[in-house]
Structure formats: structure tokens, C-alpha cells
Design an enzyme around this catalytic site. Structure first.
Site, PDB file in Angstrom:
ATOM      1  N   ILE A 189      25.975  36.023  36.855  1.00 46.79           N
ATOM      2  CA  ILE A 189      26.505  37.436  37.309  1.00 46.79           C
ATOM      3  C   ILE A 189      25.408  38.362  37.985  1.00 46.79           C
ATOM      4  O   ILE A 189      24.234  38.006  37.480  1.00 46.79           O
ATOM      5  CB  ILE A 189      27.523  38.271  36.346  1.00 46.79           C
ATOM      6  CG1 ILE A 189      27.743  39.493  36.798  1.00 46.79           C
ATOM      7  CG2 ILE A 189      26.425  38.449  35.143  1.00 46.79           C
ATOM      8  CD1 ILE A 189      28.779  39.354  38.125  1.00 46.79           C
ATOM      9  N   HIS A 232      17.460  35.982  40.917  1.00 45.86           N
ATOM     10  CA  HIS A 232      18.709  35.448  41.791  1.00 45.86           C
ATOM     11  C   HIS A 232      18.124  34.779  42.927  1.00 45.86           C
ATOM     12  O   HIS A 232      18.125  33.442  43.167  1.00 45.86           O
ATOM     13  CB  HIS A 232      19.260  36.726  42.291  1.00 45.86           C
ATOM     14  CG  HIS A 232      20.455  37.183  41.231  1.00 45.86           C
ATOM     15  ND1 HIS A 232      21.820  36.885  41.179  1.00 45.86           N
ATOM     16  CD2 HIS A 232      20.041  38.023  40.177  1.00 45.86           C
ATOM     17  CE1 HIS A 232      22.358  37.398  40.181  1.00 45.86           C
ATOM     18  NE2 HIS A 232      21.298  38.088  39.538  1.00 45.86           N
ATOM     19  N   HIS A 259      16.862  36.278  32.990  1.00 48.31           N
ATOM     20  CA  HIS A 259      18.055  37.039  33.579  1.00 48.31           C
ATOM     21  C   HIS A 259      18.759  37.792  32.524  1.00 48.31           C
ATOM     22  O   HIS A 259      19.258  38.830  32.858  1.00 48.31           O
ATOM     23  CB  HIS A 259      18.877  36.135  34.319  1.00 48.31           C
ATOM     24  CG  HIS A 259      20.080  36.827  34.967  1.00 48.31           C
ATOM     25  ND1 HIS A 259      21.235  36.713  34.622  1.00 48.31           N
ATOM     26  CD2 HIS A 259      20.008  37.427  35.997  1.00 48.31           C
ATOM     27  CE1 HIS A 259      22.049  37.248  35.007  1.00 48.31           C
ATOM     28  NE2 HIS A 259      21.329  37.911  36.231  1.00 48.31           N
ATOM     29  N   ASN A 266      19.315  41.926  32.742  1.00 52.70           N
ATOM     30  CA  ASN A 266      20.931  42.286  33.380  1.00 52.70           C
ATOM     31  C   ASN A 266      21.860  42.718  32.446  1.00 52.70           C
ATOM     32  O   ASN A 266      22.526  43.521  32.598  1.00 52.70           O
ATOM     33  CB  ASN A 266      21.357  40.774  33.959  1.00 52.70           C
ATOM     34  CG  ASN A 266      22.754  40.920  34.412  1.00 52.70           C
ATOM     35  OD1 ASN A 266      22.705  41.755  35.516  1.00 52.70           O
ATOM     36  ND2 ASN A 266      23.753  40.630  33.847  1.00 52.70           N
ATOM     37  N   HIS A 282      14.845  41.836  38.471  1.00 53.56           N
ATOM     38  CA  HIS A 282      16.219  41.083  38.607  1.00 53.56           C
ATOM     39  C   HIS A 282      16.527  40.465  39.780  1.00 53.56           C
ATOM     40  O   HIS A 282      16.819  39.099  39.838  1.00 53.56           O
ATOM     41  CB  HIS A 282      17.254  42.233  38.418  1.00 53.56           C
ATOM     42  CG  HIS A 282      18.527  41.877  38.137  1.00 53.56           C
ATOM     43  ND1 HIS A 282      19.738  42.560  38.331  1.00 53.56           N
ATOM     44  CD2 HIS A 282      19.319  40.454  37.541  1.00 53.56           C
ATOM     45  CE1 HIS A 282      20.915  41.854  38.309  1.00 53.56           C
ATOM     46  NE2 HIS A 282      20.560  40.929  37.758  1.00 53.56           N
TER      47      HIS A 282
END
Length: 850
Positions: A850, A513, A700, A704, A508
Site C-alpha cells: 500500500i 516504492h 516500508h 508508512n 517513503h
């Protein structure tokens, strides 16, 4: 360049009256500001006619002088408003032969910043090359106020240009804007700036506060890592290499959340207030001890826990109403979680081996399982002990019931593994020095049954040599005797804690990110806003940099949520760096390449998507390949509009600089790797862009938005294992507790009450779609609306997303697909493109939002 655009106008007659309408989004800050001194000053400014100074820039140079034509200037005056939009109008007298308007300069004379949504010019006469009398500028950007001391803002018309095709009157503006965005790499960044530059992760520690909060710098030869946005904050006193922490980390102004996301979703507030939730929980019946029984875990979803009646709880109640609820007429508040769908459908699913195995294919970490045999460590045996696994051929053949041999199972591609041995083993001894946690290296072996489902075969837990004791390792197997059953359950809880940590830190955070942030920085530094590839990428970069900054301040920082509640503790980010160094490759981040590299697929031109899956019913792969192909087709259609031949890719200086900077600066610690794709042809470009966009969207979303459903009932996915296995260096007390009260022993290994509830609150936030979420393929960008070819391609893309929704629904209704359908099974919807706001377990946003 696309020749289908009708978004420009050409002035032929002189003088021509051209009118401008500037749409400004009303902001709460602006509304409040008008009540104070800045509001009085703005009123005076408006009274004397200076609201916005607007200048029109000619696209072409003066053919006689070879110089830029003088800009045409007018004052924009507020003319009205509707809903959340305010309109400013201006009128221009355009001289003869001014030609096409290619850009607009804006000077904001107000005493507060403004968010300009769009500008439309009208009054142009139709020509042979233009069927429209208007020129559109899609802005969606903040414009600083008069006291910020920054240069005038430039906005380019919606028509896209490759660098070599830039109208000569815009060349200087194109280059100057990029220079502004790059900055000079000096000084501390200010909130109004739009400067994009690189730095290492040197701000996750806080040595000035406590020596125990010092953390190594991530990025460089010692701890390789992707680069982050540079903030230029002062260095700490104790460590000249580390930046001081800040509660308000700089991101370029346009990377901030919108007010809709801030006000209705309150992400920024949640990340700061969530720290206040912990003291509130500690002052209630919760403690750092284990849950006394499973009923106490159930109570978090049923009865809830009464919270102190203080200001902090009141704030929490207003911003996270899903979990902090008011008690009617009492003024008090309850911490009570919504029941996740996973438990709502089948309360005991987490207990079963079949569900444990199913989630490796259809859970929130479905991109780790792989084919591998023989099982052997690559670590130094002199340091970590014998490299050979204790999971032997004899054990495997006994567990698969004698129906086949290991050799035949490998030939038929029926043995799979989740391998956290080498990545965790070097940290076992370090982690065990921390209070309240433990760690092993682990391997979990699965066998593919005839009905297409996986069955766990064995778990191996390993501890390296420690304190003069040799390496310890033990294999645990599904069994029928009471002691063996509980040892198996304990071993599974350790593996699940490993999987939770690896998922959050690598699958993740790192892959989605951290590795995406360099793409954002390079895109803004090297690709002009009028570049077609900038406009393609821009929707897929939204909010990522801001959410990453918030994570550095509250999630991945020293003493943050991750360190307090996940097994690796203070070594969490260091472990993430090791994974980046050893495992991350850009060329394997695309879904097909990832599946092939893990042995989960082989190339097959006759199969759907050109791949034959090793496990046919692999929900993440099956749905993901649908989305991958759709994304790739849309990108190929788009790229074809601008790059008809390889020479156009190779001669595009901005594009080449973008790719070079990603490889050599954004991912500087990987710059010498030979696996980076070349960028020489349109096909190369399509492959690179598909990977970038897939990671930001499909990958993602898959890892997530299911976190609450699968992780909120934490026995299904404990984030930490706090006690050692009772068979490792057994002592009388631990053995007695395990033999007499094995359930209590398991509860002691699970996260503590504080750890569990904190993580539950965090993953509730992380699993939530904002009301202003932008989903992949949902809406065309305004700057493409007047291009018929691109509009047609996007409509096909949108149609494909809707088709994918239907295909996924049909798959989830097919009970022959046992890895995604069945009694009490949560349907696999994580890659359904669209969703309503909230915690839904579906929806693929354009970006890591997010």
C-alpha cells in the site's frame, strides 16, 4: 539444490491412472460473467466437455531419442465447489516410462479468465526417491481466456531447481516462459498480458491538458531515477517524450490486486474517487483558506462536516466508512475522522519540544537524523550564498547551558542534526513562484541529554539570493519570551513541513516504492518461476507494482495530491530525482549500513547485532535490528539449501543476469557506481537479498503505517508551509498580525482546509492494512511445505517474529526507555510483525502492499 523435497512422483508401471484436481478461486467477475453471453458460451463449452485442457509435461527427455516426450492431455471438468473455490478434475493414462511430471500446460477454454490457485496430481507410486504419491503445483496466477490469443500457460512443480540442475525435459519450457515474460519491448501492453519491461517516468505530466501540467521525464542523465514498468501508451501531442496519462495503467496481470483487496479494501476505487472528495469538500464549509481556529481542526474528529447528498458521497461512504459516515435516518453523510492515537493519548503532545525531538527517533521518518559537524553547505556559494551555517559554536554552547563544549559534545557523540539545507535550497526560488506555498533550506540541531532523550537546540532557515537581495538566514532557538516562543513555533512548523515532504517523496516513495519496482521487473524477467530465489522473493513483491501505478495516476502526478498539498508543489518529483541522484546507494539501504553511514551506530562485535548504537534508546533502530537479523538468518538458511559453495552462485546464469539487470537497467542511471555489491558468493547473495526484503518489509512498514497516527492531526506534521517567517523581509501588515495574533499567523502557515482534509483522507487509506495482508514470517508458502529443511528454517523464522512481538511489548512497558514509553506517549509498535486489518499502527507486511 535441496535434496529434501518429496513433492514429485515417478511412474513406473504402465499404464498408470493419474488424477488431477485444479483449484480455481471464484471471482466476482467470473460469477457476473455467467449471467451474460460469456456465461452462456461457458455453459456450452462445459456441456461438450472442454473446460480446461490440461497437459502433463515429462521432466526428462526420452533417453532413446533425446527428444521431449509427448505430453499427456485430458479435459478438466468442473466437479464442485466449496466456499470461494471451484474444483476441476481430470484423469490421465500415463504411458510406461513417462517418468516424473515436471510441468503442466493449461489452456482455458472458457470465455472469462480464471485464477488458478493450485493443481495436485495423485496416483503416483512411491519410489526410493519419493515418499509421496502426489505432485503439487502452487500456481496463484491468472490464466487468460480463449479469446486473448496468448500461448498456453505453463506451471512448474513445487520442486525448485537452479538453472544448471533443470531436468532436460523442462529446459525449453523454462527458457520459453522467461522469453514470454520479457516481451519484445514493442507496442502498447494489454491487460491480459504478463510482460515485464522497463521505461522511464515519462507519464506523470499531462501537457496536452495544460502547459502548466508538463513535467520533465525522470530517468536519464538530466533527471536520474529508477525505472518503472513499461506500458507502451501513445505519446502526448505536445511532448513526444511523454506518455499520455491513463486512468487504467497497465501492470502485468498477476500484479493486480486480489478481489479481496479490491472489494473489501477498495484501494483502486479510493484512489479514483478521492478526487471526487475534493469538490464535495469545496461545496461545504471548507475552503482553500486557513482554519479559523484550532477548535475547527478538532471538529474534524468530533462533530465532522456534513457532505452534499450526491452519488459520489454515497460511493465514498461505502468504500471509506472510517471517514465518511452516514447520519442515522437522514440519508446524509458526515466527513468525520477517527481520533488518532497520538492525540487521543495527549492532545497537546504536538506542542512540546520533547515530542518534536522524540519523533526523530520513534516517528514516521526516523531514518534521517544523523551526526554532522561542522555545518557547511556543499552548494555553490556564488549561486546560493555563503556556505557556512549561522548555527555557530557560540550559539550551541550557550543553548546547552554551559554544561559542556561543542568539542566535548562531538567527542561524546551528543550533537545530531536533521539537515534539509542542500536538498531544498536549490528549489526555494522556484517554489516561491507558486501560489500558496513557500520554502526554505533548513537545519535542526539536537543535543543528547543525560537521560537519553534529545533536546532541540536550534533551527536555521535559509533563503538563497533572490530578486537582487542577498542570502537570508536566521537561527531560531527555544526561548522564554513571548515573541521568541512564537517564532520558534513557526520555525518548527517549517521544519516539520520539510520533514513531511522529504518523508513522503524520498524516505517513503523513492526508497520503498520506486527503488523496489526494478527488483520486481528483473525478478520476473530473469529468474524462472522454478528458481529458488524467485520463490523466496515472490511474496515480497506483491502488489507493489500496482500501488505504484495508482500513485503515478493520482498521487505523484502533475496536479496530484502530493503537488497540491506539499511544500515543493510541482517540483516534488523533480526534487525526488535529485535525492536519488545525490543520496541513494543500494549498499546503504540495509539497516546496519544506513545507521553507520549516519553516525547513529558503529561496528562492535561484542554488541547485540554487531552494532553499538550512538543513541541507545532509538526505537526504530532497536526494533529494526531485531527484524533485520531475523530476516538475514532466514535467508542465510534458505540460501544454504541451494548454494553450498561460491561456484554455484557464479555459475547461476539466471541469478547473475538478475543482478546485472537490476544494476544496469533497472537502476541504469547508477550503473557505473562503484558501491554496488558484488555477487560472487552465497554471503554476497544473502546480503543483497536481505537488503531487498528489508526495504520491502521492515523499512516500508516503519515509514508508512504510522502516517495516520502521527499525521492526521496535521499541526503535528503539516505537509506545507504557506507563509514566510515574519522576520524575513518584514512588512507592516505581517508584523502587525504576528505581534497581535500569533496563533492566527501560525494557522495561516498550516495547510488550508482543503489541503489538510485531503491529506488526512489519503493517509487514512495509506495507513490501512487490507484483510488479505500477508505479514512477514506469518505463513509458509505452499511450495516449501514438503521440504523438511526449509520448513524447519521457516518455523524458526516464524518463531522469531513472535519473539520480536514480545520483546517490543516489553520495551514499550519499560518506562526507563523514555523515547518509547511515558505519560501520553504512543508506544512504538510500527515494527511489530503482525496486525489485524485496519489502521493499527503496527504490522509488517511482506511487501510494499500500500
Amino acid at each position: 539444490m535441496s535434496n529434501n523435497s518429496t513433492s514429485t512422483g515417478v511412474v513406473k508401471a504402465a499404464p498408470t491412472t493419474v488424477k488431477a484436481v485444479v483449484t480455481v478461486v471464484q471471482t466476482v467477475k467470473g460469477a457476473v460473467g455467467r449471467l451474460g453471453i460469456s456465461g452462456v458460451l461457458d455453459f456450452i463449452t462445459q456441456l461438450f466437455g472442454e473446460n480446461l485442457v490440461i497437459e502433463l509435461v515429462a521432466a526428462e527427455l526420452d533417453p532413446e531419442t533425446g527428444l521431449e516426450k509427448p505430453t499427456v492431455k485430458a479435459n478438466g471438468r468442473r466437479s464442485g465447489s466449496e466456499d470461494s473455490e471451484i474444483y476441476y478434475k481430470a484423469s490421465f493414462k500415463i504411458p510406461e516410462n513417462f517418468g516424473e511430471v515436471g510441468a503442466i500446460l493449461i489452456e482455458n477454454k472458457h470465455y472469462h479468465e480464471m485464477f488458478i490457485k493450485s493443481i495436485v496430481l495423485t496416483g503416483f507410486s512411491s519410489t526410493s526417491t519419493s515418499t509421496s504419491d502426489s505432485v503439487k503445483f502452487s500456481c496463484d496466477s491468472w490464466v487468460h481466456h480463449r479469446n486473448d490469443g496468448l500461448q498456453k500457460r505453463v506451471f512448474f512443480a513445487d520442486k525448485s531447481y537452479l538453472p544448471r540442475e533443470t531436468p532436460n525435459g523442462l529446459e525449453r519450457y523454462r527458457q520459453n516462459e522467461l522469453e514470454i515474460l520479457r516481451g519484445d519491448g514493442q507496442g502498447e501492453r494489454k491487460s491480459a498480458e504478463r510482460i515485464y519491461d522497463y521505461d522511464v517516468y515519462n507519464d506523470i505530466g499531462n501537457p496536452d491538458s495544460d502547459d502548466d501540467l508538463a513535467r520533465p521525464v525522470l530517468g536519464g542523465s538530466v533527471h536520474p531515477y529508477p525505472r518503472r514498468i513499461r506500458t507502451g501508451r501513445p505519446k502526448t501531442k505536445k511532448d513526444p517524450l511523454s506518455e499520455k496519462p491513463s486512468s487504467n495503467m497497465y501492470v502485468p496481470r498477476d500484479e493486480e490486486f486480489s478481489e479481496i483487496k479490491n472489494l473489501q479494501f477498495s484501494t483502486d476505487t479510493v484512489f479514483s474517487v478521492i478526487h471526487a472528495l475534493i469538490p464535495s469538500l469545496q461545496s461545504t464549509v471548507l475552503s482553500s483558506d486557513e482554519f479559523p481556529h484550532f477548535a475547527a481542526i478538532d471538529a474534524l474528529f468530533n462533530e465532522g462536516i456534513e457532505l452534499p447528498n450526491d452519488a459520489t458521497v454515497g460511493v465514498l461512504r461505502s468504500i471509506v466508512p472510517r471517514i465518511v459516515k452516514a447520519i442515522s435516518n437522514s440519508g446524509k453523510s458526515l466527513l468525520r475522522f477517527e481520533t488518532p492515537e497520538f492525540i487521543d493519548r495527549d492532545k497537546f503532545a504536538w506542542f512540546r519540544d520533547a515530542e518534536f525531538a522524540r519523533q526523530t527517533l520513534a516517528g514516521i521518518n526516523p531514518c534521517v537524523i544523523k551526526m554532522e559537524w561542522p555545518l557547511k553547505s556543499n552548494l555553490d556559494p556564488e549561486v546560493y550564498g555563503p556556505a557556512e551555517s549561522a548555527i555557530t559554536t557560540e550559539i550551541v554552547e550557550k543553548e546547552i547551558g554551559g554544561c559542556t563544549t561543542v568539542e566535548k559534545a562531538l567527542e561524546e557523540k551528543k550533537l545530531f542534526i536533521i539537515d534539509y539545507h542542500d536538498v531544498f535550497l536549490p528549489y526555494v526560488n522556484k517554489v516561491r513562484q507558486l501560489k500558496g506555498t513557500t520554502l526554505y533550506g533548513s537545519r535542526t540541531l539536537f543535543f543528547l541529554t543525560s537521560d537519553g532523550t534529545l533536546r532541540p537546540v536550534a533551527i536555521e532557515l535559509t533563503r538563497p539570493p533572490i530578486d537582487g537581495k542577498p542570502q537570508w538566514k536566521q537561527v531560531f532557538k527555544p526561548t522564554w519570551d513571548a515573541t521568541g516562543v512564537w517564532l520558534w513555533r513557526l520555525a518548527k512548523s517549517h521544519v516539520l513541513a520539510h520533514d513531511s515532504g522529504y518523508h513522503e517523496l524520498v524516505t517513503h516513495w523513492l526508497r520503498s516504492h520506486a527503488c523496489t519496482e526494478p527488483y520486481i521487473i528483473a525478478t520476473n524477467r530473469q529468474l524462472s518461476a522454478m528458481h529458488p530465489i524467485y520463490r523466496l522473493l515472490h511474496p515480497h513483491l506483491r502488489y507493489t507494482m500496482k500501488i505504484n501505478a495508482l500513485a503515478r495516476g493520482g498521487l505523484i502526478n502533475a496536479g496530484g495530491i502530493i503537488e497540491r498539498a506539499f511544500s515543493p508543489g510541482k517540483y516534488s518529483m523533480e526534487l525526488s530525482s535529485v535525492a536519488y541522484d545525490k543520496l541513494w546507494q543500494f549498499d546503504l539501504e540495509g539497516l546496519p549500513a544506513d545507521l553507520i553511514s549516519r553516525g547513529m551506530a558503529v561496528e562492535d562485535p561484542t554488541a547485540p547485532h554487531g552494532l553499538k548504537l550512538t543513541i541507545e534508546d532509538y526505537p526504530y533502530a532497536n526494533d529494526g535490528l531485531l527484524m533485520w537479523d531475523a530476516i538475514k538468518k532466514w535467508i542465510a538458511d534458505y540460501v544454504a539449501c541451494y548454494y553450498q559453495e561460491p561456484s554455484l552462485v557464479q555459475s547461476d546464469d539466471e541469478l547473475q543476469a538478475w543482478w546485472t539487470e537490476i544494476r544496469t537497467v533497472g537502476h541504469a542511471d547508477k550503473k557505473d557506481a562503484t558501491w554496488w555489491p558484488e555477487l560472487k558468493t552465497p554471503e554476497d547473495l544473502v546480503g543483497i537479498l536481505t537488503t531487498v526484503i528489508w526495504v520491502a518489509s521492515g523499512h516500508h512498514a516503519a515509514v508508512n503505517f504510522g502516517q495516520f497516527d502521527f499525521g492526521a492531526y496535521f499541526p503535528n506534521r503539516p505537509t506545507i508551509a504557506r507563509t514566510q517567517m515574519p522576520t524575513e523581509d518584514p512588512n507592516d501588515e505581517a508584523t502587525k498580525l504576528f505581534m497581535e495574533r500569533p496563533e492566527e499567523f501560525l494557522l495561516k502557515s498550516f495547510p488550508s482546509q482543503i489541503q489538510a482534509t485531503t491529506i488526512m483522507a489519503i493517509i487514512d487509506v495509506l495507513s490501512t492494512h487490507s484483510p488479505d495482508e500477508e505479514y512477514i514470517g506469518e505463513k509458509i508458502r505452499p511450495y516449501w511445505e514438503d521440504d523438511r529443511v526449509i520448513t524447519a528454517a521457516f518455523e524458526q523464522f516464524n518463531g522469531k517474529m513472535k519473539e520480536i512481538e514480545g520483546i517490543i511489548d516489553a520495551r514499550n512497558a519499560d518506562t526507563n526507555l523514555r523515547n518509547r514509553a511515558g505519560a501520553g506517549v504512543v508506544p512504538y509498535e510500527l515494527l511489530k510483525p503482525f496486525s489485524e486489518p485496519g489502521v493499527t499502527g503496527k504490522g509488517v507486511p511482506n511487501s510494499v502492499s500500500i
